[in-house]
Design a protein around this motif. Sequence first.
Motif, PDB file in Angstrom:
ATOM      1  N   TRP A 284       0.824  -1.207   0.000  1.00  0.00           N
ATOM      2  CA  TRP A 284       0.000   0.000   0.000  1.00  0.00           C
ATOM      3  C   TRP A 284       0.859   1.257   0.000  1.00  0.00           C
ATOM      4  O   TRP A 284       0.465   2.284  -0.563  1.00  0.00           O
ATOM      5  N   HIS A 285       2.019   1.189   0.623  1.00  0.00           N
ATOM      6  CA  HIS A 285       2.911   2.345   0.627  1.00  0.00           C
ATOM      7  C   HIS A 285       3.428   2.658  -0.781  1.00  0.00           C
ATOM      8  O   HIS A 285       3.509   3.821  -1.179  1.00  0.00           O
ATOM      9  N   THR A 286       3.813   1.627  -1.512  1.00  0.00           N
ATOM     10  CA  THR A 286       4.474   1.836  -2.804  1.00  0.00           C
ATOM     11  C   THR A 286       3.503   1.963  -3.977  1.00  0.00           C
ATOM     12  O   THR A 286       3.915   2.389  -5.059  1.00  0.00           O
ATOM     13  N   ALA A 287       2.240   1.611  -3.775  1.00  0.00           N
ATOM     14  CA  ALA A 287       1.280   1.588  -4.886  1.00  0.00           C
ATOM     15  C   ALA A 287       1.165   2.921  -5.626  1.00  0.00           C
ATOM     16  O   ALA A 287       1.213   2.948  -6.866  1.00  0.00           O
ATOM     17  N   PRO A 288       1.001   4.076  -4.942  1.00  0.00           N
ATOM     18  CA  PRO A 288       0.855   5.334  -5.698  1.00  0.00           C
ATOM     19  C   PRO A 288       2.073   5.659  -6.569  1.00  0.00           C
ATOM     20  O   PRO A 288       1.918   6.060  -7.734  1.00  0.00           O
ATOM     21  N   ALA A 289       3.266   5.495  -6.015  1.00  0.00           N
ATOM     22  CA  ALA A 289       4.471   5.810  -6.795  1.00  0.00           C
ATOM     23  C   ALA A 289       4.617   4.867  -7.988  1.00  0.00           C
ATOM     24  O   ALA A 289       4.996   5.295  -9.090  1.00  0.00           O
ATOM     25  N   LEU A 290       4.303   3.594  -7.787  1.00  0.00           N
ATOM     26  CA  LEU A 290       4.389   2.642  -8.897  1.00  0.00           C
ATOM     27  C   LEU A 290       3.359   2.959  -9.970  1.00  0.00           C
ATOM     28  O   LEU A 290       3.625   2.787 -11.173  1.00  0.00           O
ATOM     29  N   ALA A 291       2.172   3.420  -9.570  1.00  0.00           N
ATOM     30  CA  ALA A 291       1.148   3.780 -10.553  1.00  0.00           C
ATOM     31  C   ALA A 291       1.608   4.963 -11.403  1.00  0.00           C
ATOM     32  O   ALA A 291       1.411   4.988 -12.628  1.00  0.00           O
ATOM     33  N   VAL A 292       2.254   5.943 -10.766  1.00  0.00           N
ATOM     34  CA  VAL A 292       2.789   7.090 -11.508  1.00  0.00           C
ATOM     35  C   VAL A 292       3.892   6.632 -12.458  1.00  0.00           C
ATOM     36  O   VAL A 292       3.933   7.034 -13.638  1.00  0.00           O
ATOM     37  N   TYR A 293       4.780   5.784 -11.963  1.00  0.00           N
ATOM     38  CA  TYR A 293       5.854   5.243 -12.797  1.00  0.00           C
ATOM     39  C   TYR A 293       5.266   4.508 -14.008  1.00  0.00           C
ATOM     40  O   TYR A 293       5.710   4.696 -15.149  1.00  0.00           O
ATOM     41  N   GLY A 294       4.254   3.667 -13.761  1.00  0.00           N
ATOM     42  CA  GLY A 294       3.641   2.910 -14.846  1.00  0.00           C
ATOM     43  C   GLY A 294       2.942   3.801 -15.859  1.00  0.00           C
ATOM     44  O   GLY A 294       3.022   3.556 -17.069  1.00  0.00           O
ATOM     45  N   ALA A 295       2.261   4.851 -15.387  1.00  0.00           N
ATOM     46  CA  ALA A 295       1.600   5.773 -16.317  1.00  0.00           C
ATOM     47  C   ALA A 295       2.627   6.431 -17.226  1.00  0.00           C
ATOM     48  O   ALA A 295       2.406   6.586 -18.440  1.00  0.00           O
ATOM     49  N   GLY A 296       3.762   6.823 -16.663  1.00  0.00           N
ATOM     50  CA  GLY A 296       4.824   7.397 -17.477  1.00  0.00           C
ATOM     51  C   GLY A 296       5.362   6.404 -18.494  1.00  0.00           C
ATOM     52  O   GLY A 296       5.636   6.748 -19.649  1.00  0.00           O
ATOM     53  N   LEU A 297       5.488   5.157 -18.067  1.00  0.00           N
ATOM     54  CA  LEU A 297       5.957   4.107 -18.970  1.00  0.00           C
ATOM     55  C   LEU A 297       5.024   3.963 -20.165  1.00  0.00           C
ATOM     56  O   LEU A 297       5.467   3.888 -21.313  1.00  0.00           O
ATOM     57  N   GLY A 298       3.715   3.925 -19.900  1.00  0.00           N
ATOM     58  CA  GLY A 298       2.748   3.809 -20.987  1.00  0.00           C
ATOM     59  C   GLY A 298       2.799   4.995 -21.935  1.00  0.00           C
ATOM     60  O   GLY A 298       2.732   4.841 -23.165  1.00  0.00           O
ATOM     61  N   LEU A 299       2.931   6.197 -21.385  1.00  0.00           N
ATOM     62  CA  LEU A 299       2.985   7.399 -22.217  1.00  0.00           C
ATOM     63  C   LEU A 299       4.249   7.439 -23.065  1.00  0.00           C
ATOM     64  O   LEU A 299       4.252   8.007 -24.163  1.00  0.00           O
ATOM     65  N   PHE A 300       5.324   6.836 -22.581  1.00  0.00           N
ATOM     66  CA  PHE A 300       6.559   6.793 -23.373  1.00  0.00           C
ATOM     67  C   PHE A 300       6.488   5.713 -24.448  1.00  0.00           C
ATOM     68  O   PHE A 300       6.807   5.956 -25.619  1.00  0.00           O
ATOM     69  N   LEU A 301       6.075   4.512 -24.060  1.00  0.00           N
ATOM     70  CA  LEU A 301       6.140   3.388 -24.988  1.00  0.00           C
ATOM     71  C   LEU A 301       5.134   3.502 -26.129  1.00  0.00           C
ATOM     72  O   LEU A 301       5.428   3.117 -27.263  1.00  0.00           O
ATOM     73  N   ALA A 302       3.926   4.011 -25.846  1.00  0.00           N
ATOM     74  CA  ALA A 302       2.867   4.020 -26.862  1.00  0.00           C
ATOM     75  C   ALA A 302       3.282   4.735 -28.150  1.00  0.00           C
ATOM     76  O   ALA A 302       3.076   4.201 -29.242  1.00  0.00           O
ATOM     77  N   PRO A 303       3.877   5.937 -28.078  1.00  0.00           N
ATOM     78  CA  PRO A 303       4.216   6.624 -29.333  1.00  0.00           C
ATOM     79  C   PRO A 303       5.661   6.468 -29.773  1.00  0.00           C
ATOM     80  O   PRO A 303       6.032   6.982 -30.826  1.00  0.00           O
ATOM     81  N   PHE A 304       6.483   5.771 -28.998  1.00  0.00           N
ATOM     82  CA  PHE A 304       7.924   5.812 -29.244  1.00  0.00           C
ATOM     83  C   PHE A 304       8.291   5.343 -30.642  1.00  0.00           C
ATOM     84  O   PHE A 304       9.003   6.038 -31.386  1.00  0.00           O
ATOM     85  N   PHE A 305       7.814   4.169 -31.039  1.00  0.00           N
ATOM     86  CA  PHE A 305       8.193   3.628 -32.344  1.00  0.00           C
ATOM     87  C   PHE A 305       7.671   4.517 -33.474  1.00  0.00           C
ATOM     88  O   PHE A 305       8.370   4.777 -34.453  1.00  0.00           O
ATOM     89  N   ASP A 306       6.431   4.997 -33.340  1.00  0.00           N
ATOM     90  CA  ASP A 306       5.871   5.840 -34.392  1.00  0.00           C
ATOM     91  C   ASP A 306       6.676   7.118 -34.579  1.00  0.00           C
ATOM     92  O   ASP A 306       6.922   7.559 -35.698  1.00  0.00           O
ATOM     93  N   ILE A 307       7.071   7.737 -33.472  1.00  0.00           N
ATOM     94  CA  ILE A 307       7.809   9.002 -33.560  1.00  0.00           C
ATOM     95  C   ILE A 307       9.193   8.786 -34.151  1.00  0.00           C
ATOM     96  O   ILE A 307       9.655   9.545 -35.009  1.00  0.00           O
ATOM     97  N   VAL A 308       9.883   7.730 -33.733  1.00  0.00           N
ATOM     98  CA  VAL A 308      11.217   7.455 -34.280  1.00  0.00           C
ATOM     99  C   VAL A 308      11.127   7.145 -35.769  1.00  0.00           C
ATOM    100  O   VAL A 308      11.918   7.647 -36.583  1.00  0.00           O
TER     101      VAL A 308
END
Length: 584
Positions: free
Chosen positions: A377-401
Amino acid sequence: MTTWQQSPTEADEAPYKWRWLAFSAILAASIMNLLDAMITNIAAPSIRADIGGGLVLIQWLGAGYTLALAAGLITGGRLGDIYGRKPVFLIGAVGFTVSSVLCAVSVSPGTLIAARIAQGLFGALLLPQGLGTIRSIFPPRELATAFGAYGPAMGLATVAAPVVAGALISGDLFGTGWRMVFLINVPIGLFVIIAGFKYIPSKQAPSAAKLDVPGALLAGVAALLMIYPVVQGRSLDWPAWCFVLMALSLVLFVVFAKAENRIQARGGDPLIVPTLFRKRAFSGGLVTGLAVYTALTGFGLIFTLFLQLGLGFSPLKAGLSVLPQALGSVSGFVASGAGLTQKLGRRSLHLGTTLMAAGAIGIFLIVRGVGTDVSPWHTAPALAVYGAGLGLFLAPFFDIVLAGVESHEYGSASGTLTAIQQFGSALGVAIIGTVFFGILGAQVTQATDTPDLRARLTAVQVTGAAQDKIITGLGDCGHDRATATNPDAVQASCVQLETDIKAAASSSGNPLGVAAAVQSGATDSFKQGFNQTLQRTIWVVVGLLALGFALAFLLPKHARGHKPPSGGGGDGKDEQPQEEAALL
């Protein structure tokens, strides 16, 4: 990986009757690979406890698989061009299933690592065939539907993978323990083989490329010479040959680049189109992806080790603990697909790396503030933020490159990007894992001498030189346990500690109290050592993410076919759909 384009004749033909059943085989193969890429972080502590191998085994379980996959991906795509995608797909599926069984029955670290490398090599045959097959069997009007179904399915697999791995290990089905995480591939693999054999059509590529065997060997050997000394060096106290191999790796990469240039100059078919590296957007994409994927995989490894080895979480509890990250990544993908990426363009990559860094720093602050009483429960919020950033990076990465490359370079570019993704994953396990394990022993030792432990020992009449001796011995024993090659072996320092404890207990008159105080101190120091190690290693992850943030400025501002809100932008070239990125 070469792209298949549908000709006008193919587009006018009646759709292939069994296309969705063929699609199910391709999707199952991709899920099987995804599961195997993710499960070892959860399974590694249990595997090490069962068959030994030390901390290096934990690194090689991930690095061996992803390195083999990276080295073979482009070659696997070429083999599909030459011999047809169906036979290469089936060979990959059979080999992957058999090597999964070999992983499950392994009784020594060496055989398990060899089987994992075999999995990666057969995966490199299996995965590249899916893209060309899907594009060739679906009519244009259904391609978006097919790729639209692929993305959510892979997202669901990402969410489920750590939980499924933890449940399989903790459930100990039929007494198999960790081995079930590999045996689960047997029914999936059999489905892939049968469905692939029956429903994937036997189509030869329109023009079969020649395989650049020397190029494939050079690239594979160069990658191995970089990863091997990084993983092994710490346990061998960094002998000179480790640095010689890394330098030789760089030399071989240069030789590879020159060889590919010569092949292209002769009108041949190089493994990677050399002109790609002259484009700032593509070269920038390679180094950006390398930095971010190294950080991503390395963070996943060290956080899971902290949970299981440091805090003593069960595999299931560890899998559930990282679930917020997976859910966060799905939310990032959804937001990206809902139009955020089209609006932000390259800034989506910057937002993604920023959120990932913020999430990693959040974990740092949590474990520093809460200490060894950290809960999911302590780490859940930070991991959720980390994961959201991961999704925002990975989704367009190949298309943009890929917006920065020409149409005829697209197949080579997408294959190279995918290989770099896997190489970055192997590098993350190697580099960040080495940093983590390299400082772990010292941190455990430093965490031993605490006022609380001294107070406990004083309370049971262990004082003066006897107290100092026990605390020093406890630090030595903890260091040796944390860095042991064989976790079951009894360390000489721990044997000496037992002798010192018995001597102190006999003179104190409270032997049970002395033993309890030392045991409590050992547990606390081990947890605190992992806590401090995680805190320090996280800054390596944050540094890599910051590097990725800076390098992303080299990329085009928008993906091909995406225009900025002002109505301008884009280079106007080849606005074909980029469904291919979904498969990568």
